[in-house]
Write a protein that holds these residues in place. Structure first.
Motif, PDB file in Angstrom:
ATOM      1  N   ASN A  14       0.843  -1.076  -0.062  1.00 26.57           N
ATOM      2  CA  ASN A  14      -0.013   0.143   0.045  1.00 26.57           C
ATOM      3  C   ASN A  14       0.770   1.238   0.052  1.00 26.57           C
ATOM      4  O   ASN A  14       0.460   2.385   0.716  1.00 26.57           O
ATOM      5  N   GLU A  15       1.784   1.329  -0.563  1.00 24.10           N
ATOM      6  CA  GLU A  15       2.795   2.471  -0.879  1.00 24.10           C
ATOM      7  C   GLU A  15       3.440   2.377  -1.960  1.00 24.10           C
ATOM      8  O   GLU A  15       3.690   1.144  -2.761  1.00 24.10           O
ATOM      9  N   TYR A  16       3.886   3.444  -2.823  1.00 23.21           N
ATOM     10  CA  TYR A  16       4.836   3.612  -3.706  1.00 23.21           C
ATOM     11  C   TYR A  16       6.178   3.553  -3.296  1.00 23.21           C
ATOM     12  O   TYR A  16       6.478   4.433  -2.394  1.00 23.21           O
ATOM     13  N   ARG A  17       7.200   2.724  -4.221  1.00 20.26           N
ATOM     14  CA  ARG A  17       8.571   2.874  -3.586  1.00 20.26           C
ATOM     15  C   ARG A  17       9.368   3.355  -5.063  1.00 20.26           C
ATOM     16  O   ARG A  17       9.312   2.622  -5.997  1.00 20.26           O
ATOM     17  N   LEU A  18       9.781   4.503  -5.050  1.00 14.21           N
ATOM     18  CA  LEU A  18      10.291   4.988  -6.095  1.00 14.21           C
ATOM     19  C   LEU A  18      12.034   5.009  -6.030  1.00 14.21           C
ATOM     20  O   LEU A  18      12.561   5.339  -4.837  1.00 14.21           O
ATOM     21  N   LEU A  19      12.581   4.403  -6.921  1.00 14.78           N
ATOM     22  CA  LEU A  19      14.116   4.509  -6.850  1.00 14.78           C
ATOM     23  C   LEU A  19      14.567   4.995  -8.023  1.00 14.78           C
ATOM     24  O   LEU A  19      14.203   4.867  -9.257  1.00 14.78           O
ATOM     25  N   VAL A  20      15.562   5.925  -7.951  1.00 15.86           N
ATOM     26  CA  VAL A  20      16.214   6.746  -8.934  1.00 15.86           C
ATOM     27  C   VAL A  20      17.771   6.298  -8.634  1.00 15.86           C
ATOM     28  O   VAL A  20      18.207   6.505  -7.790  1.00 15.86           O
ATOM     29  N   ALA A  21      18.382   5.856  -9.872  1.00 16.26           N
ATOM     30  CA  ALA A  21      19.626   5.266  -9.757  1.00 16.26           C
ATOM     31  C   ALA A  21      20.722   6.413 -10.721  1.00 16.26           C
ATOM     32  O   ALA A  21      20.130   6.550 -11.983  1.00 16.26           O
ATOM     33  N   VAL A  22      21.567   7.181 -10.279  1.00 18.68           N
ATOM     34  CA  VAL A  22      22.404   7.932 -11.176  1.00 18.68           C
ATOM     35  C   VAL A  22      23.930   7.192 -10.999  1.00 18.68           C
ATOM     36  O   VAL A  22      24.425   6.804 -10.175  1.00 18.68           O
ATOM     37  N   ALA A  23      24.243   7.036 -12.396  1.00 17.18           N
ATOM     38  CA  ALA A  23      25.587   6.615 -12.493  1.00 17.18           C
ATOM     39  C   ALA A  23      26.640   7.387 -11.585  1.00 17.18           C
ATOM     40  O   ALA A  23      26.819   8.298 -11.158  1.00 17.18           O
ATOM     41  N   ASP A  24      27.309   6.359 -11.022  1.00 17.21           N
ATOM     42  CA  ASP A  24      28.546   6.799  -9.837  1.00 17.21           C
ATOM     43  C   ASP A  24      29.757   7.158 -10.438  1.00 17.21           C
ATOM     44  O   ASP A  24      30.649   6.231 -10.700  1.00 17.21           O
ATOM     45  N   VAL A  25      29.624   8.160 -11.054  1.00 17.12           N
ATOM     46  CA  VAL A  25      31.026   8.658 -11.624  1.00 17.12           C
ATOM     47  C   VAL A  25      32.085   8.816 -10.766  1.00 17.12           C
ATOM     48  O   VAL A  25      33.441   8.485 -11.038  1.00 17.12           O
ATOM     49  N   ASP A  26      31.803   8.989  -9.498  1.00 10.64           N
ATOM     50  CA  ASP A  26      33.061   9.263  -8.566  1.00 10.64           C
ATOM     51  C   ASP A  26      33.800   8.195  -8.288  1.00 10.64           C
ATOM     52  O   ASP A  26      34.824   8.153  -7.946  1.00 10.64           O
ATOM     53  N   SER A  27      33.356   7.068  -8.748  1.00  5.80           N
ATOM     54  CA  SER A  27      34.207   5.733  -8.615  1.00  5.80           C
ATOM     55  C   SER A  27      35.282   5.445  -9.635  1.00  5.80           C
ATOM     56  O   SER A  27      36.088   4.773  -9.614  1.00  5.80           O
ATOM     57  N   PHE A  28      35.160   6.282 -10.753  1.00 11.67           N
ATOM     58  CA  PHE A  28      36.016   6.222 -11.838  1.00 11.67           C
ATOM     59  C   PHE A  28      36.808   7.541 -11.705  1.00 11.67           C
ATOM     60  O   PHE A  28      37.737   7.653 -12.627  1.00 11.67           O
ATOM     61  N   VAL A  29      36.282   8.714 -11.663  1.00 11.87           N
ATOM     62  CA  VAL A  29      37.022   9.983 -11.518  1.00 11.87           C
ATOM     63  C   VAL A  29      37.285  10.578 -10.356  1.00 11.87           C
ATOM     64  O   VAL A  29      36.832  11.000  -9.388  1.00 11.87           O
ATOM     65  N   THR A  30      38.760  10.634 -10.096  1.00 10.04           N
ATOM     66  CA  THR A  30      39.321  11.142  -8.588  1.00 10.04           C
ATOM     67  C   THR A  30      38.972  12.597  -8.562  1.00 10.04           C
ATOM     68  O   THR A  30      39.146  13.238  -9.453  1.00 10.04           O
ATOM     69  N   GLY A  31      38.553  12.895  -7.452  1.00  8.79           N
ATOM     70  CA  GLY A  31      38.495  14.344  -7.164  1.00  8.79           C
ATOM     71  C   GLY A  31      39.448  15.366  -7.512  1.00  8.79           C
ATOM     72  O   GLY A  31      40.694  14.945  -7.118  1.00  8.79           O
ATOM     73  N   ASN A  32      39.220  16.358  -7.986  1.00  5.23           N
ATOM     74  CA  ASN A  32      40.511  17.305  -8.426  1.00  5.23           C
ATOM     75  C   ASN A  32      41.688  16.872  -9.588  1.00  5.23           C
ATOM     76  O   ASN A  32      42.713  17.601  -9.607  1.00  5.23           O
ATOM     77  N   SER A  33      41.243  15.729 -10.057  1.00  2.45           N
ATOM     78  CA  SER A  33      41.932  15.283 -11.123  1.00  2.45           C
ATOM     79  C   SER A  33      41.951  15.927 -12.590  1.00  2.45           C
ATOM     80  O   SER A  33      40.917  17.002 -12.548  1.00  2.45           O
ATOM     81  N   PRO A  34      42.706  15.981 -13.622  1.00  4.51           N
ATOM     82  CA  PRO A  34      42.508  16.769 -14.789  1.00  4.51           C
ATOM     83  C   PRO A  34      41.073  16.380 -15.352  1.00  4.51           C
ATOM     84  O   PRO A  34      40.605  17.306 -15.765  1.00  4.51           O
ATOM     85  N   ILE A  35      40.648  15.210 -15.362  1.00  8.65           N
ATOM     86  CA  ILE A  35      39.306  14.815 -15.737  1.00  8.65           C
ATOM     87  C   ILE A  35      38.114  15.578 -14.916  1.00  8.65           C
ATOM     88  O   ILE A  35      37.286  16.129 -15.455  1.00  8.65           O
ATOM     89  N   ASP A  36      38.178  15.690 -13.509  1.00 12.66           N
ATOM     90  CA  ASP A  36      37.414  16.215 -12.676  1.00 12.66           C
ATOM     91  C   ASP A  36      37.347  17.773 -13.057  1.00 12.66           C
ATOM     92  O   ASP A  36      36.048  18.167 -13.165  1.00 12.66           O
ATOM     93  N   LYS A  37      38.447  18.415 -12.981  1.00  8.61           N
ATOM     94  CA  LYS A  37      38.521  19.686 -13.271  1.00  8.61           C
ATOM     95  C   LYS A  37      37.903  20.023 -14.792  1.00  8.61           C
ATOM     96  O   LYS A  37      37.332  20.953 -14.941  1.00  8.61           O
ATOM     97  N   ALA A  38      38.043  19.286 -15.832  1.00  6.48           N
ATOM     98  CA  ALA A  38      37.603  19.504 -16.973  1.00  6.48           C
ATOM     99  C   ALA A  38      36.082  19.237 -16.922  1.00  6.48           C
ATOM    100  O   ALA A  38      35.433  20.116 -17.835  1.00  6.48           O
ATOM    101  N   ALA A  39      35.548  18.420 -16.334  1.00  4.87           N
ATOM    102  CA  ALA A  39      34.080  18.268 -16.107  1.00  4.87           C
ATOM    103  C   ALA A  39      33.416  19.325 -15.263  1.00  4.87           C
ATOM    104  O   ALA A  39      32.307  19.765 -15.642  1.00  4.87           O
TER     105      ALA A  39
END
Length: 132
Positions: A14-39
């Motif tokens: 008797n309830e709705y269960r909403l799931l929204v999944a967003v790709a986990d880019v952080d698992s592949f892109v290190t913070g403050n790396s060149p790719i992170d800065k470009a993004a």
């Protein structure tokens, strides 16, 4: 090709269960790396109809962080519990391994919800209707 979000809704107990999944880019892109800065400068992918300009390098955008059909992918999931009358009464965020089962288009889902045609078959990797 660069699918970064999945949604699903269940009607349970008797309830709705909403799931929204967003790709986990952080698992592949290190913070403050060149790719992170470009993004941070690009901020989004741009689709012109003639050429795509992805925010991240192609291997990340179109493969590793794309929630492709029938592929296990890392994601961050927001789960929301909603009463039958629309009241939100609980939520949580958690990491998950997700698998995309169908790419649906707004028109096809709208028609199905309005009980016009039957729900289209779910063909892995295929679009349900011809829309972008």
């Amino acid at each position: 090709m660069d699918l970064d979000q999945l949604e699903v809704v269940f009607l349970e107990n008797n309830e709705y269960r909403l799931l929204v999944a967003v790709a986990d880019v952080d698992s592949f892109v290190t913070g403050n790396s060149p790719i992170d800065k470009a993004a941070k400068i690009n901020t989004t992918s741009v689709y012109t109809g003639v050429k795509n300009f992805p925010m991240l390098p192609g291997r990340l955008s179109f493969d590793l962080t794309s929630l492709l059909a029938e592929k296990d992918r890392l994601a961050m999931v927001v789960e929301v519990h909603i009463s039958l009358n629309g009241q939100i009464y609980g939520s949580r965020i958690f990491p998950a391994l997700v698998r995309n089962k169908a790419k649906l288009c707004y028109d096809a889902v709208s028609n199905w919800l309005e009980a016009r045609p039957k729900f289209p078959s779910l063909l892995p990797g295929k679009k349900i209707c011809a829309c972008s």
